[in-house]
Motif scaffolding. Sequence first.
Motif, PDB file in Angstrom:
ATOM      1  N   GLY A  12      -5.815  15.954  -2.895  1.00  0.00           N
ATOM      2  CA  GLY A  12      -6.007  15.255  -4.151  1.00  0.00           C
ATOM      3  C   GLY A  12      -5.889  16.106  -5.398  1.00  0.00           C
ATOM      4  O   GLY A  12      -6.477  15.791  -6.433  1.00  0.00           O
ATOM      5  N   ASN A  75       0.476   8.928   6.128  1.00  0.00           N
ATOM      6  CA  ASN A  75      -0.847   8.719   5.536  1.00  0.00           C
ATOM      7  C   ASN A  75      -1.362   7.295   5.727  1.00  0.00           C
ATOM      8  O   ASN A  75      -2.384   6.927   5.162  1.00  0.00           O
ATOM      9  N   ALA A  94      -1.352   9.479  -0.570  1.00  0.00           N
ATOM     10  CA  ALA A  94      -2.728   9.724  -0.128  1.00  0.00           C
ATOM     11  C   ALA A  94      -3.005   8.768   1.027  1.00  0.00           C
ATOM     12  O   ALA A  94      -2.224   7.845   1.278  1.00  0.00           O
ATOM     13  N   CYS A 112      -0.333   4.885  -4.412  1.00  0.00           N
ATOM     14  CA  CYS A 112      -1.328   5.973  -4.440  1.00  0.00           C
ATOM     15  C   CYS A 112      -1.018   7.031  -5.488  1.00  0.00           C
ATOM     16  O   CYS A 112      -1.921   7.717  -5.945  1.00  0.00           O
TER      17      CYS A 112
END
Length: 185
Positions: A12, A75, A94, A112
């Motif tokens: 992140g 993901n 993500a 995302c």
Amino acid sequence: MGQSERQKMAVGEWYCCLDPELDGLRTLAREAVHEHNTMSPGQRGGIGPALSMLFADVAERVFIEAPFHCAYGMNISIGPRVYLNAGCTILDTAPVRIGEGCMLGPGVHIYCAEHHKDPAQRRRGLEIARPVEIGRDVWIGGGAIILGGVTIGDGAIVGAGAVVTKDVEAGTTVIGNPARALVAK
């Protein structure tokens, strides 16, 4: 040695989406998506084999209509008895988790990635990835857009065309742009 762009994406942090390793992963996803979208329905079943292998986790009785698109696939985790209608897009920079019994209408998009607000940084390819969590038995109407960082609680309903920018509580129905709770009169 510093973190790779893939590692930064995974935790992140701001990362460069123009990175060769990430480009290679997107190429693998495009190949899997192409196979899924071009196989005959009888041969493909609920999900194309390459797409199923690409995803982080796919439970039983998942059905993804063609066409479908994802950015990485690696993901995405999908619980049992999930249905994605035609035209769904998941830009999974993500983790994206879709819980048991969910139904996504045609053209639902999950994004995302958030690009940098500074134009010079955007030109460099800087973006940040925010996860999406969709609980159990959620119904997302056609054309809805779910932005990164959002959690949708169990049993919620997202109206067709809604743009979800904030968390949705369990059992709540949201509509509009930006999505807001539907209040009974």
